[in-house]
Design an enzyme around this catalytic site. Structure first.
Site, PDB file in Angstrom:
ATOM      1  N   GLY A 137       0.594  -1.341   0.380  1.00 23.20           N
ATOM      2  CA  GLY A 137       0.078   0.331   0.117  1.00 23.20           C
ATOM      3  C   GLY A 137       1.111   1.461  -0.216  1.00 23.20           C
ATOM      4  O   GLY A 137       0.648   2.557   0.335  1.00 23.20           O
TER       5      GLY A 137
ATOM      6  N   ASP B  50       1.951  -2.000  -4.136  1.00 25.60           N
ATOM      7  CA  ASP B  50       1.315  -1.114  -4.212  1.00 25.60           C
ATOM      8  C   ASP B  50       0.314  -2.029  -5.381  1.00 25.60           C
ATOM      9  O   ASP B  50       0.763  -2.035  -6.062  1.00 25.60           O
ATOM     10  CB  ASP B  50       1.009   0.642  -4.692  1.00 25.60           C
TER      11      ASP B  50
ATOM     12  N   ARG C 122      -1.576  -0.652  -7.712  1.00 26.32           N
ATOM     13  CA  ARG C 122      -1.504   0.310  -8.652  1.00 26.32           C
ATOM     14  C   ARG C 122       0.042   1.224  -8.470  1.00 26.32           C
ATOM     15  O   ARG C 122       0.176   1.039  -7.771  1.00 26.32           O
ATOM     16  CB  ARG C 122      -2.272   1.844  -8.484  1.00 26.32           C
TER      17      ARG C 122
ATOM     18  N   TYR D   7     -15.613  -0.408   8.143  1.00 25.39           N
ATOM     19  CA  TYR D   7     -14.219   0.114   8.304  1.00 25.39           C
ATOM     20  C   TYR D   7     -14.019  -0.841   9.916  1.00 25.39           C
ATOM     21  O   TYR D   7     -13.296  -1.553   9.714  1.00 25.39           O
ATOM     22  CB  TYR D   7     -14.256   1.288   7.905  1.00 25.39           C
TER      23      TYR D   7
END
Ligand code: SER
Length: 335
Positions: free
Chosen positions: A19, A45, A47, A154
């Site tokens: 991340g 990550d 992306r 969350y």
């Protein structure tokens, strides 16, 4: 940045940050590379990061933490001693996509914890959040141990994750460490999908000379923290001797508590014409279920936690750095 001790990893150890393209990951990766050497800190990550510093300054791997075989390959290849697992969906996004929020936040954690045990990773860092608390929790100076009952996807995933971290510590002797971050505010990257994110966006608007429409009410108090304090806390916890740590779920962590109205007032010391309006949306309900301020006495006692930034000091630093990033014509608008 000074850290209190560096006992956990030596300069030659490898560290994996999962991340690394996110709000915290970007800055933590940079900080770890300063401490341990760029080539020893592997950024990963899902992306390609927009900010190519993460990719260019040291090793980078495309990695979906839900892809366990790929995660294991990355760990086998680099043999990290420490893994920082930061990939998650934040509060507002997880509320819109509950099943995926749960899957990413929980299965991602299991994949990392299991891979750490199977492949000999010594230490795992995993962030929790003030979202583990809920509407039944005492709102002010919320204690480390109290009623939790989170009511967001969350928060539920973070509370369950905390308990699993503690279980892996007890059952498998895995050295997992965790902090319950308040809202994090930094100038290097924009956060994504959080309820506390107004406190980042507002500074960008101020520097751009634009008004800000806030999605929370003027008097909504939430616990907040400036990024340098969050980095310091994270590294201090990871470097603390294991036998001094009494919390293996996640430590309460506080720095400041403020409302949108107070941020606007702080900004007006530099931009007297700054205008804020209020248009609360569904994120108001999330904010109302969270603490207004946090009691972090245990963190202070166990590993010497001490924040450096209050609201005005943070505002001065945020505005200074955001202005430096602005085009020249706007940068001359300094207070
Ligand atoms: N900043 C997070 C959010 O708002 C809370 O940990 O979702």
């Amino acid at each position: 940045m000074e850290t209190t001790s560096r006992t956990a990893a030596t300069a030659a150890d490898t560290i994996l940050v999962i991340g690394a393209g996110g709000q915290l990951g970007l800055e933590l990766t940079h900080e770890l590379r300063q401490l341990y050497g760029a080539s020893n800190v592997v950024a990963a990550d899902v992306r390609e990061p927009k900010n190519d510093e993460v990719q260019q300054a040291g090793p980078f791997e495309l990695l979906d933490v839900l892809d366990k075989p790929r995660l294991e390959d990355v760990i086998r290849h680099y043999k990290p001693k420490q893994v920082y697992h930061l990939a998650a969906l934040l509060s507002a996004t997880a509320e819109k996509n509950p099943k995926f929020g749960w899957q990413l936040n929980m299965d991602g954690l299991f994949n990392v914890l299991d891979a750490a045990i199977d492949l000999g990773v010594q230490q795992v860092y995993w962030p929790s959040s003030i979202a583990v608390f809920g509407p039944d929790t005492p709102r002010h100076n919320t204690p480390q141990l109290t009623v939790m009952n989170p009511n967001t996807v969350y928060g539920i995933s973070k509370l369950a994750g905390e308990q699993w971290c503690e279980w892996y510590f007890r059952k498998h002797k895995l050295d997992v460490r965790s902090l319950r971050y308040p809202g994090l505010i930094g100038y290097k990257s924009l956060p994504g999908g959080g309820t506390t994110d107004y406190a980042v966006d507002i500074y960008h608007k101020a520097v751009a000379g634009q008004p800000y429409e806030c999605f929370l009410k003027a008097d909504t108090y939430l616990p907040m923290m400036y990024m340098p304090d969050a980095l310091q806390a994270t590294l201090d916890l990871m470097h603390a001797p294991a036998d001094g740590l009494t919390v293996r779920s996640s430590y309460n962590l506080g720095a400041m508590s403020f409302s949108p109205e107070e941020v606007a007032t702080s900004i007006r010391r530099h931009y007297p014409d700054f205008h804020i309006s209020y248009q609360p949306d569904s994120r108001q309900q999330i904010a109302d279920s969270w603490p207004a301020s946090i009691d972090d006495a245990q963190a202070r006692k166990d590993w010497g936690w001490q924040p450096q930034f209050d609201l005005n000091k943070m505002t001065d630093d945020m505005l200074l750095h955001l202005r430096l990033r602005q085009p020249v014509a706007e940068a001359i608008h300094v207070a």
